[in-house]
Design an enzyme around this catalytic site. Sequence first.
Site, PDB file in Angstrom:
ATOM      1  N   TYR A   1      14.079   0.818  -5.019  1.00 48.82           N
ATOM      2  CA  TYR A   1      13.841   0.432  -3.472  1.00 48.82           C
ATOM      3  C   TYR A   1      12.886  -0.999  -3.276  1.00 48.82           C
ATOM      4  CZ  TYR A   1      13.838   1.243   1.409  1.00 48.82           C
ATOM      5  OH  TYR A   1      13.789   1.086   2.886  1.00 48.82           O
TER       6      TYR A   1
ATOM      7  N   SER B   1      12.741  -4.355   4.427  1.00 49.04           N
ATOM      8  CA  SER B   1      11.801  -3.112   4.717  1.00 49.04           C
ATOM      9  C   SER B   1      10.225  -3.773   4.329  1.00 49.04           C
ATOM     10  CB  SER B   1      11.915  -2.107   3.508  1.00 49.04           C
ATOM     11  OG  SER B   1      10.969  -1.242   3.630  1.00 49.04           O
TER      12      SER B   1
END
Length: 267
Positions: free
Chosen positions: A163, A150
């Site tokens: 995350y 990401s």
Amino acid sequence: MSSSCSTKRFAGKKVFVSGGSQGIGEAISLAFAQEGARVAVNGRKKEKLDEFLPSLPPVPEGAHLACPADVSDEKAVCSAVAQAFREFGGLDILVCNAGILMESPSEDIPLEDFMKVMNVNVTGVMLCAREVLRHWVKDGTKGSIVINSSVHQLIPKPAFLGYSASKGAVGNMVRTWALEYASRGIRVNGVAPGAILTPMNDGWANDPDKYKAVSSHIPMGRPGESDEIAEPVLFLASDQASYITGQTLYIDGGLTLYADFTKNWST
Ligand code: NAD
């Protein structure tokens, strides 16, 4: 002009895609099958995978495969990967795509939530890669692994500590594996998507004001589509990328370019 399977880039190749029946994973599974690969599609629920498989174009080498497993469950991953090797007679490509995120102010983050994200996004990637690498080391396959990271591998994501931590970790896992297995001809790379229109982002994608707000932060002025991630994944997995290893490719419409600097404000 009709194209025969032999002209397809991944004809005869066998691919395992974790979280491969929805969102970016769905686009990746579909793109590989369109290019002639046999796909072992992982996800948590067998029924969902069985429903999804018929949407993949058939390939002459045999049926695509449902490989249900929660990627954070060691036993389940071992058995899903073993199933793919058994049914396909080997694997050439692994795409670790499954990932989740959970929001919480960092001062209140429940340990359980933090660990859940780490277990899926880090341990899940490690387990899938370990099981595939174990086979490749034994049988000499010069395989290719692509990890879906990401932009938050680089950009901090406040209130999403698990995350941010997990995507930072997989960036270093890519580099570690790339170095560890380079001499065996095994390549390991990552993709780092920006904001992509998938069910993960339904919260803002279906709300016109929020959609506009998200788009305003992206230099290219729009979120990406899952296909725009799938294509680079296929490239990195392909022989066209035969000399690329240990890299993470940011695919983000310019999100990692410090958009605040579009107009000069410092002088
Ligand atoms: P999604 O929620 O639409 O799909 C995720 C898929 O992973 C689903 O099929 C889900 O069933 C599967 N999955 C989740 N937990 C699992 C588990 N424990 N075991 C097996 N499968 C599991 O999400 P998406 O947007 O398609 O995201 C896919 C990947 O892309 C994730 O790793 C995510 O972090 C990354 N990513 C997404 C975006 C985005 O904007 N959508 C941006 C950057 C990175």
